[in-house]
Motif scaffolding. Structure first.
Motif, short mmCIF file in Angstrom:
data_model
loop_
_atom_site.label_atom_id
_atom_site.label_comp_id
_atom_site.label_asym_id
_atom_site.label_seq_id
_atom_site.Cartn_x
_atom_site.Cartn_y
_atom_site.Cartn_z
N LEU A 102 -10.68 5.05 -9.33
CA LEU A 102 -9.57 4.11 -9.31
C LEU A 102 -9.45 3.40 -10.64
O LEU A 102 -10.46 3.08 -11.28
CB LEU A 102 -9.77 3.06 -8.21
CG LEU A 102 -9.90 3.55 -6.77
CD1 LEU A 102 -10.11 2.37 -5.84
CD2 LEU A 102 -8.70 4.38 -6.35
N GLU A 103 -8.23 3.14 -11.05
CA GLU A 103 -7.95 2.27 -12.19
C GLU A 103 -7.17 1.08 -11.66
O GLU A 103 -6.13 1.25 -11.02
CB GLU A 103 -7.12 2.99 -13.25
CG GLU A 103 -7.92 3.99 -14.04
CD GLU A 103 -7.19 4.47 -15.29
OE1 GLU A 103 -5.99 4.16 -15.48
OE2 GLU A 103 -7.84 5.17 -16.08
N LEU A 104 -7.69 -0.11 -11.94
CA LEU A 104 -7.02 -1.34 -11.55
C LEU A 104 -6.49 -1.96 -12.84
O LEU A 104 -7.26 -2.29 -13.75
CB LEU A 104 -7.99 -2.31 -10.87
CG LEU A 104 -8.50 -1.88 -9.49
CD1 LEU A 104 -9.70 -0.98 -9.62
CD2 LEU A 104 -8.84 -3.10 -8.66
N THR A 105 -5.17 -2.10 -12.92
CA THR A 105 -4.54 -2.62 -14.13
C THR A 105 -3.88 -3.96 -13.81
O THR A 105 -2.96 -4.03 -12.99
CB THR A 105 -3.50 -1.62 -14.68
OG1 THR A 105 -4.18 -0.39 -14.96
CG2 THR A 105 -2.86 -2.15 -15.95
N LEU A 106 -4.37 -5.00 -14.47
CA LEU A 106 -3.90 -6.36 -14.29
C LEU A 106 -2.94 -6.72 -15.41
O LEU A 106 -3.23 -6.48 -16.59
CB LEU A 106 -5.11 -7.31 -14.29
CG LEU A 106 -4.87 -8.80 -14.13
CD1 LEU A 106 -6.11 -9.45 -13.51
CD2 LEU A 106 -4.52 -9.50 -15.41
N PHE A 155 0.86 -1.18 0.00
CA PHE A 155 0.00 0.00 0.00
C PHE A 155 0.90 1.24 0.00
O PHE A 155 1.81 1.34 0.83
CB PHE A 155 -0.90 0.01 1.24
CG PHE A 155 -1.84 -1.16 1.31
CD1 PHE A 155 -3.06 -1.12 0.68
CD2 PHE A 155 -1.49 -2.30 2.02
CE1 PHE A 155 -3.94 -2.20 0.74
CE2 PHE A 155 -2.36 -3.38 2.09
CZ PHE A 155 -3.58 -3.33 1.44
N THR A 156 0.64 2.16 -0.93
CA THR A 156 1.51 3.33 -1.05
C THR A 156 0.82 4.66 -0.76
O THR A 156 1.51 5.64 -0.47
CB THR A 156 2.16 3.38 -2.44
OG1 THR A 156 1.12 3.37 -3.43
CG2 THR A 156 3.06 2.18 -2.68
N ALA A 157 -0.49 4.72 -0.86
CA ALA A 157 -1.24 5.95 -0.58
C ALA A 157 -2.70 5.58 -0.32
O ALA A 157 -3.20 4.60 -0.88
CB ALA A 157 -1.14 6.92 -1.75
N PRO A 158 -3.37 6.36 0.52
CA PRO A 158 -4.78 6.06 0.81
C PRO A 158 -5.70 6.49 -0.33
O PRO A 158 -5.38 7.37 -1.12
CB PRO A 158 -5.06 6.87 2.07
CG PRO A 158 -4.12 8.03 1.98
CD PRO A 158 -2.89 7.50 1.30
N SER A 159 -6.85 5.84 -0.38
CA SER A 159 -7.92 6.23 -1.30
C SER A 159 -9.13 6.63 -0.46
O SER A 159 -9.40 6.01 0.58
CB SER A 159 -8.31 5.07 -2.22
OG SER A 159 -7.23 4.73 -3.06
N ARG A 160 -9.85 7.64 -0.94
CA ARG A 160 -10.99 8.17 -0.20
C ARG A 160 -12.26 8.10 -1.04
O ARG A 160 -12.20 7.94 -2.25
CB ARG A 160 -10.70 9.61 0.22
CG ARG A 160 -9.59 9.70 1.25
CD ARG A 160 -9.29 11.13 1.67
NE ARG A 160 -8.46 11.19 2.86
CZ ARG A 160 -7.17 10.90 2.89
NH1 ARG A 160 -6.55 10.52 1.80
NH2 ARG A 160 -6.49 10.99 4.02
N ILE A 161 -13.39 8.28 -0.38
CA ILE A 161 -14.68 8.22 -1.06
C ILE A 161 -14.68 9.15 -2.28
O ILE A 161 -14.12 10.24 -2.24
CB ILE A 161 -15.83 8.56 -0.09
CG1 ILE A 161 -17.18 8.19 -0.72
CG2 ILE A 161 -15.78 9.99 0.37
CD1 ILE A 161 -18.32 8.15 0.26
N ASP A 162 -15.25 8.66 -3.36
CA ASP A 162 -15.37 9.32 -4.66
C ASP A 162 -14.09 9.31 -5.50
O ASP A 162 -14.11 9.76 -6.63
CB ASP A 162 -15.89 10.76 -4.56
CG ASP A 162 -17.39 10.81 -4.31
OD1 ASP A 162 -18.08 9.82 -4.62
OD2 ASP A 162 -17.86 11.84 -3.82
N THR A 170 -4.31 2.70 -9.26
CA THR A 170 -3.91 4.11 -9.30
C THR A 170 -5.15 5.00 -9.26
O THR A 170 -6.26 4.55 -9.54
CB THR A 170 -3.12 4.44 -10.59
OG1 THR A 170 -3.95 4.16 -11.73
CG2 THR A 170 -1.84 3.63 -10.67
N SER A 171 -4.90 6.27 -8.93
CA SER A 171 -5.95 7.29 -9.00
C SER A 171 -5.27 8.59 -9.39
O SER A 171 -4.34 9.03 -8.71
CB SER A 171 -6.66 7.45 -7.66
OG SER A 171 -7.70 8.41 -7.78
N GLY A 172 -5.71 9.14 -10.51
CA GLY A 172 -5.12 10.39 -10.99
C GLY A 172 -3.63 10.28 -11.21
O GLY A 172 -2.90 11.24 -10.96
N GLY A 173 -3.16 9.11 -11.62
CA GLY A 173 -1.75 8.91 -11.88
C GLY A 173 -0.92 8.54 -10.65
O GLY A 173 0.25 8.21 -10.76
#
Length: 142
Positions: A75-79, A65-72, A96-99
């Motif tokens: 997210l991009e999940l890349t497999l 885990f490298t950074a928290p994610s918050r409501i709204d 990721t979120s916003g890069g």
């Protein structure tokens, strides 16, 4: 070949601190894997775990885990599939979120007989689809 799905963080994903509660990430990771099987490999988990009589449990997962994610947060999940064994499959999923990277997960799935729980070789059509994904082509298996 990379496969990306998009999700938005919902209230249901968050803990009292207002960030994604880590077990919810595991649900998102599994949903990404299920989508990849259905959309790119042509075999849904419903088919595999139902009529096929097999299962694809996670045998190993390691998450950084490298950074928290918050409501709204979007997210991009890349497999990305990394290695195909006789009955195993190594994957990496980056969220990721916003890069900004939020987490990186390394996972090993194992194809097993549902009744015995013992590893069995991937069916040829599914194996070929996964191999195409590893080679950078869309799987489109059966």
């Amino acid at each position: 070949m990379a496969f990306t799905v998009r999700r938005r963080v919902r209230f249901e994903h968050c803990d009292f601190a207002g960030i994604v509660f880590y077990p919810r990430y595991f649900e998102m990771l599994n949903a990404c894997i299920e989508d990849w099987f259905a959309e790119r490999l042509g075999r849904s988990f419903g088919q595999i775990h139902g009529p096929d009589g097999h299962a694809v449990p996670t045998a190993r997962i390691e998450v950084r885990f490298t950074a928290p994610s918050r409501i709204d947060d979007p997210l991009e999940l890349t497999l990305v599939p990394l290695r195909l064994g006789r009955s195993s499959l190594d994957l990496e999923i980056t969220v990721t979120s916003g890069g900004e990277t939020r987490l990186v997960a390394a996972s090993t799935l194992v194809h097993v007989n549902k009744d015995t729980g013992r590893p069995v070789a991937w069916p040829e059509g599914l194996r070929a689809a996964i191999a195409r994904e590893l080679e950078g082509e869309p799987g489109h298996g059966t």
